[in-house]
Design an enzyme around this catalytic site. Structure first.
Site, PDB file in Angstrom:
ATOM      1  N   GLY A  24      -0.238  -7.704   9.409  1.00  0.00           N
ATOM      2  CA  GLY A  24      -0.492  -8.706   8.206  1.00  0.00           C
ATOM      3  C   GLY A  24       0.673  -9.108   7.404  1.00  0.00           C
TER       4      GLY A  24
ATOM      5  N   ARG B 162     -12.868  -1.564  -9.080  1.00  0.00           N
ATOM      6  CA  ARG B 162     -13.000  -0.461 -10.024  1.00  0.00           C
ATOM      7  C   ARG B 162     -13.513  -1.094 -11.433  1.00  0.00           C
ATOM      8  NH1 ARG B 162      -8.352   1.373 -11.572  1.00  0.00           N
ATOM      9  NH2 ARG B 162      -7.201  -0.262 -10.760  1.00  0.00           N
TER      10      ARG B 162
ATOM     11  N   ASP C  57      -7.026  -5.853  11.272  1.00  0.00           N
ATOM     12  CA  ASP C  57      -5.624  -5.787  11.279  1.00  0.00           C
ATOM     13  C   ASP C  57      -5.097  -4.301  11.214  1.00  0.00           C
ATOM     14  OD1 ASP C  57      -2.805  -6.744  11.500  1.00  0.00           O
ATOM     15  OD2 ASP C  57      -2.782  -6.527   9.385  1.00  0.00           O
TER      16      ASP C  57
ATOM     17  N   ILE D  85      -3.982  -9.780  -2.973  1.00  0.00           N
ATOM     18  CA  ILE D  85      -4.369 -10.127  -1.748  1.00  0.00           C
ATOM     19  C   ILE D  85      -5.827 -10.493  -1.689  1.00  0.00           C
ATOM     20  CG2 ILE D  85      -4.917  -9.420   0.617  1.00  0.00           C
ATOM     21  CD1 ILE D  85      -2.717  -7.276   0.055  1.00  0.00           C
TER      22      ILE D  85
ATOM     23  N   ARG E 157      -6.763  -0.972   4.812  1.00  0.00           N
ATOM     24  CA  ARG E 157      -6.233   0.388   5.616  1.00  0.00           C
ATOM     25  C   ARG E 157      -7.325   0.832   6.431  1.00  0.00           C
ATOM     26  NH1 ARG E 157      -1.658  -0.986   4.505  1.00  0.00           N
ATOM     27  NH2 ARG E 157       0.068   0.551   3.377  1.00  0.00           N
TER      28      ARG E 157
ATOM     29  N   GLY F  94      -7.622  -7.896  -5.959  1.00  0.00           N
ATOM     30  CA  GLY F  94      -6.311  -7.966  -6.492  1.00  0.00           C
ATOM     31  C   GLY F  94      -5.770  -8.937  -5.936  1.00  0.00           C
TER      32      GLY F  94
ATOM     33  N   HIS G 182      -1.832  -4.468  13.169  1.00  0.00           N
ATOM     34  CA  HIS G 182      -1.284  -4.274  11.880  1.00  0.00           C
ATOM     35  C   HIS G 182      -0.208  -5.407  11.638  1.00  0.00           C
ATOM     36  CE1 HIS G 182      -0.899  -1.493   8.174  1.00  0.00           C
ATOM     37  NE2 HIS G 182      -0.668  -2.788   7.765  1.00  0.00           N
TER      38      HIS G 182
ATOM     39  N   GLY H 234       0.860  -1.166   0.016  1.00  0.00           N
ATOM     40  CA  GLY H 234       0.014   0.071  -0.039  1.00  0.00           C
ATOM     41  C   GLY H 234       0.861   1.078   0.125  1.00  0.00           C
TER      42      GLY H 234
END
Length: 332
Positions: A298, A189, A272, A168, A248, A166, A296, A89
């Site tokens: 991950g 999208r 997370d 992940i 996020r 995507g 966090h 990210g």
């Protein structure tokens, strides 16, 4: 655990000046970098420490989530050629500023898919089966011995929705295949050609939220996705549904999520990521029995750390040797 290699490059007798913005990495990798480069490692944790460390660098290994913007690039100087982050990210990076200055920008996608998908599945099970609430019951002496006590949600036969299909998101579905889910919906999208091959169906967000038993957030944080999960969208979800966020924190309106969990609008959540990070110790999320929160984690596995650092270093070394980035960042 295998040490991923750092690529060998020729710098024509020149020793490039590298800056590493965090000292919390294996020393053996710094020693490898020092064989052919002059390396400065930031020993502090503040932004001021980082900005001092990167002054004069030709390449930067940006290993923290501090804002990577014009101020940082100015602090580095006009000789700067390349920066690589150690994340997938990039919401904290001003990619436009890099393009304006023609500075190469790399990151570490793909390598994060497996560890993040793993923690997503862990959060799904922990939230659906009420791990945190059960632990609280034990601690307060409220363990009951009756058949309908602490019933959770079933994964087999369920409808799973993935927001952001995507790398992940696709890896999460790969993990879920072993749980005999009923079907998978996804949104994003655009439609993904890979989705048809794995049996995932494209729907709009509202349909996904209404029909899913488990909702995974795996999309980037952008202007379009900021607070995508708010009071209105959370109200579309089933009361028995579980929300998992491994993307996020800013994608979720956190006060609205707290309200939804308290009022039973949704069954549970597994997080997370959150806002801010680190989370305040008095944040209401921490008082909710139906919210599983981890800090966090991950990508926090031993192999993932080594893989991500190697890609970060190889990104920088490649550009300084006149070669392309290993993993270039392409703004969406």
């Amino acid at each position: 655990m295998l040490d991923p290699p750092l690529q060998q490059h020729s710098f024509g007798g020149h020793r490039p000046k590298l800056a590493v913005t965090c000292a919390d990495i294996p020393v053996r990798y710094i020693d490898l970098l020092k064989q052919n480069c002059d390396v400065t490692v930031c020993q502090g944790m503040s932004r001021a420490d980082i900005l001092r460390t990167i002054a004069g660098a030709e390449g930067i290994l940006w290993l923290t989530g501090d804002r990577l913007d014009a101020e940082a690039l100015d602090a580095a100087g006009q000789q700067l050629k390349v920066v690589s982050t150690m994340t997938s990210g990039m919401d904290y990076v001003d990619a436009g500023e890099f393009a304006k200055r023609a500075i190469a920008l790399g990151h570490t996608p793909k390598v994060v898919n497996d560890p993040v998908a793993d923690i997503a599945i862990g959060l799904m099970l922990a939230a659906a089966r009420r791990f945190h609430e059960g632990r609280l019951k034990i601690a307060t002496g409220e363990w009951e011995m009756r058949p309908q006590w602490m019933l959770g949600q079933d994964v087999p036969g369920s409808t799973v929705g993935i927001v952001g299909f995507g790398g992940i998101g696709q890896t999460i579905l790969k993990r879920l295949k072993g749980f005999d889910i009923g079907r998978c919906l996804y949104t994003g999208r655009s439609r993904k050609p890979e989705a048809e091959l794995v049996g995932a169906s494209y729907v709009d967000l509202a349909t996904l939220l209404r029909e899913s038993d488990f909702v995974f957030i795996a999309c980037p944080l952008t202007d379009e996705t900021a607070k995508m999960f708010n009071r209105e969208t959370l109200a579309l979800m089933k009361r028995s549904s579980v929300l998992i966020n491994v993307a996020r924190g800013g994608i979720v309106d956190q006060p609205a999520l707290v309200e939804a969990l308290r009022e039973g609008t949704i069954f549970a959540a597994g997080l997370d990521v959150m806002t801010p990070e680190p989370l305040d110790t008095n944040d209401p999320l921490l008082s909710l029995p139906n919210c599983v929160v981890v800090p966090h984690l991950g990508t926090a596995t031993q192999q993932s750390l080594l893989d991500m650092f190697a890609i970060t270093a190889n990104n920088v070394l490649s550009v300084l040797a006149g070669e392309p980035l290993v993993a270039p960042y392409q703004k969406r």
